[in-house]
Design an enzyme around this catalytic site. Sequence first.
Site, PDB file in Angstrom:
ATOM      1  N   ASP A   7      -8.231   0.256  -7.052  1.00 55.91           N
ATOM      2  CA  ASP A   7      -7.595   0.561  -8.324  1.00 55.91           C
ATOM      3  C   ASP A   7      -6.620   1.704  -8.042  1.00 55.91           C
ATOM      4  OD1 ASP A   7      -7.005   0.784 -11.099  1.00 55.91           O
ATOM      5  OD2 ASP A   7      -8.480   2.396 -11.278  1.00 55.91           O
ATOM      6  N   GLU A  66      -5.295  -3.995  -7.918  1.00 53.89           N
ATOM      7  CA  GLU A  66      -4.790  -4.214  -9.272  1.00 53.89           C
ATOM      8  C   GLU A  66      -3.268  -4.114  -9.264  1.00 53.89           C
ATOM      9  OE1 GLU A  66      -5.074  -2.021 -13.579  1.00 53.89           O
ATOM     10  OE2 GLU A  66      -6.904  -2.160 -12.388  1.00 53.89           O
ATOM     11  N   ASP A 138     -12.704   5.119 -12.413  1.00 54.67           N
ATOM     12  CA  ASP A 138     -11.831   4.611 -11.352  1.00 54.67           C
ATOM     13  C   ASP A 138     -12.613   3.732 -10.372  1.00 54.67           C
ATOM     14  OD1 ASP A 138      -9.310   5.882 -12.097  1.00 54.67           O
ATOM     15  OD2 ASP A 138     -10.327   7.764 -11.610  1.00 54.67           O
TER      16      ASP A 138
END
Length: 176
Positions: A7, A66, A138
Amino acid sequence: MIILGIDPGLRTTGFGVIHKQGTKLRYIASGTIKSGDGDLPTRLKVILDGVMELTATYQPDCAAIEQVYVNVNPQSTLLLGQARGAAICGLVSGALSVAEYSPTQIKQAVTGSGRAVKEQMQMMVARLLALPGLPGTDAADALGVAICHANSHDTLAAIAATGMTQLHMKRGRLVG
């Protein structure tokens, strides 16, 4: 198969490592890479080095990251894209294939809703991986990326094997 999920973020990059065997998912590790408040090139190097260290430590078979969503502030979007680029460079330097998923696809794969909030992601990641507590936001997002890839990998490989190359993803759905 060991999957590393990322991420990306300029200040904090989340990571999650899971093991997939058949349909079972098992948690290996998660956490964050913190790049601090230095100048941009130094912060990008921290992300690059951190991701390269993760690939050396956990020896994943593949990785997923992502995609950048377009933000109201174009400068923030650009900085996030640079952080994401540093992370991708770290992954490919470890000879990993890198899959990319939109935030909506990830949320859909983990929670069943493409509009899930952070708390829902944390709870579902903890449930799917049988964690004793909630991971940080996160780390949960990065584990969600890995879970999304684990669930999508076999389907996408089967589609590719049929030669149906005209199919693509649109709004988190496979269309022809």
